[in-house]
Design a protein around this motif. Structure first.
Motif, short mmCIF file in Angstrom:
data_model
loop_
_atom_site.label_atom_id
_atom_site.label_comp_id
_atom_site.label_asym_id
_atom_site.label_seq_id
_atom_site.Cartn_x
_atom_site.Cartn_y
_atom_site.Cartn_z
N GLU A 114 67.76 88.60 96.82
CA GLU A 114 66.96 88.61 95.59
C GLU A 114 67.32 87.41 94.72
OE1 GLU A 114 65.89 91.60 91.84
OE2 GLU A 114 67.30 92.23 93.41
N GLY A 115 66.31 86.73 94.22
CA GLY A 115 66.52 85.59 93.33
C GLY A 115 66.63 84.25 94.03
N LEU A 116 66.67 84.25 95.36
CA LEU A 116 66.78 82.99 96.08
C LEU A 116 65.40 82.37 96.29
CD1 LEU A 116 68.55 80.97 97.72
CD2 LEU A 116 68.03 82.34 99.74
N ASP A 117 65.24 81.12 95.91
CA ASP A 117 63.99 80.39 96.08
C ASP A 117 64.08 79.63 97.40
OD1 ASP A 117 61.83 78.64 96.03
OD2 ASP A 117 61.97 78.28 93.88
N VAL A 118 63.44 80.14 98.43
CA VAL A 118 63.52 79.54 99.76
C VAL A 118 62.93 78.14 99.77
CG1 VAL A 118 62.77 79.73 102.16
CG2 VAL A 118 63.57 81.75 100.96
N ALA A 119 61.83 77.94 99.06
CA ALA A 119 61.20 76.62 99.03
C ALA A 119 62.15 75.59 98.43
CB ALA A 119 59.90 76.67 98.23
N ALA A 120 62.86 75.97 97.36
CA ALA A 120 63.82 75.06 96.73
C ALA A 120 64.99 74.78 97.68
CB ALA A 120 64.33 75.66 95.43
N MET A 121 65.42 75.81 98.42
CA MET A 121 66.51 75.63 99.37
C MET A 121 66.10 74.67 100.48
SD MET A 121 69.43 77.04 98.81
CE MET A 121 70.09 77.04 100.47
N ARG A 122 64.85 74.77 100.93
CA ARG A 122 64.38 73.87 101.97
C ARG A 122 64.37 72.42 101.47
NH1 ARG A 122 60.00 77.70 103.26
NH2 ARG A 122 60.67 78.94 105.05
N SER A 123 63.96 72.24 100.22
CA SER A 123 63.95 70.90 99.64
C SER A 123 65.36 70.33 99.59
CB SER A 123 63.35 70.93 98.23
OG SER A 123 62.01 71.38 98.27
N TYR A 124 66.30 71.17 99.19
CA TYR A 124 67.71 70.75 99.11
C TYR A 124 68.24 70.40 100.50
CZ TYR A 124 72.74 71.63 99.20
OH TYR A 124 74.07 71.55 99.44
N GLU A 125 68.00 71.28 101.47
CA GLU A 125 68.50 71.06 102.83
C GLU A 125 67.89 69.81 103.45
OE1 GLU A 125 67.45 74.75 104.54
OE2 GLU A 125 69.16 75.83 103.70
N GLY A 126 66.62 69.54 103.10
CA GLY A 126 65.94 68.38 103.64
C GLY A 126 66.52 67.07 103.14
#
Length: 238
Positions: A114-126
């Motif tokens: 809960e609360g994790l923004d997957v799209a933002a995480m993908r941007s970070y990982e990229g």
């Protein structure tokens, strides 16, 4: 003995084994993975845990399954099992999701805290990786690490042999980096010597030597002497 014989007779129809659940645990802590696995096993699922990247289309708690799944009721049963753990399954995706596919007796389970923004995480990982300098006073490389640290290092130096390179790279600068709000990336110095440098990330599809590549550029929003007034880039073949 009679039960075993019956199981053999009806295996092709209803199956006597447990449904295989592939738990995608990329965004889950180790303790949470253990908690989920224990509950699923308690509810008669076989559990296989992996750390694979989520398909781009998966942004919420989801099940991915084959249309050949023998018992569609297993989807409901798995949803009920995850509900006991506090996860509400919001999407059921048949057959495949991007490059992830599942056999007739398995289900992919994608859970997001809960609360994790997957799209933002993908941007970070990229953004993680080794960047090469461009438009610089000197040739350097910038390493953005997964633990949110960075290192600016000297480029590989060519030996007098002219056919070999010295693998030693001098560390010129190190500190921490963060995505303030994508596409803006901020690099900073240590707490004992605070300063910040902001860059804008730009992803461009380009052709190099006849091959399609995806290049990520870090373009400075100001001139930073610490980074030799550089732009940085890294590329990958999609």
């Amino acid at each position: 003995m009679r039960w075993i014989l019956l199981c053999g007779i009806f295996l092709g129809l209803s199956g006597c084994g447990h449904t295989q659940v592939h738990l995608y645990a990329k965004y889950l802590s180790e303790s949470e993975v253990n908690r989920i696995s224990e509950q699923l096993k308690k509810d008669d699922f076989d559990v296989d845990v992996n750390q694979l990247t989520f398909p781009i289309s998966i942004r919420r708690n989801s099940l991915v399954y084959s249309l050949m799944l023998p018992e569609q009721s297993e989807l409901t049963r798995l949803t009920q099992s995850t509900a006991k753990l506090g996860y509400s399954v919001e999407s059921e995706v048949p057959l495949f999701s991007n490059n992830h596919s599942f056999t007739r007796d398995s289900i992919g389970l994608f859970l997001i805290p809960e609360g994790l923004d997957v799209a933002a995480m993908r941007s970070y990982e990229g953004l993680v990786g080794r960047y090469y300098s461009k438009a610089c006073d000197v040739e350097v490389q910038l390493l953005l690490n997964l633990d949110k640290t960075y290192t600016l290092v000297s480029a590989l130096q060519e030996n007098s042999d002219a056919n070999t390179f010295d693998n030693k790279q001098e560390t010129l600068l190190s500190g921490f980096w963060q995505v303030t709000q994508y596409p803006y990336v901020q690099l900073s110095g240590p707490k004992s010597h605070p300063w910040v440098a902001s860059f804008e990330a730009q992803v461009q599809d380009e052709i190099e030597f006849g091959v399609a590549v995806e290049n990520t550029y870090l373009k400075p929003l100001s001139d930073y002497e610490r980074f030799h007034f550089c732009q940085f880039y890294k590329g990958r073949v999609p």
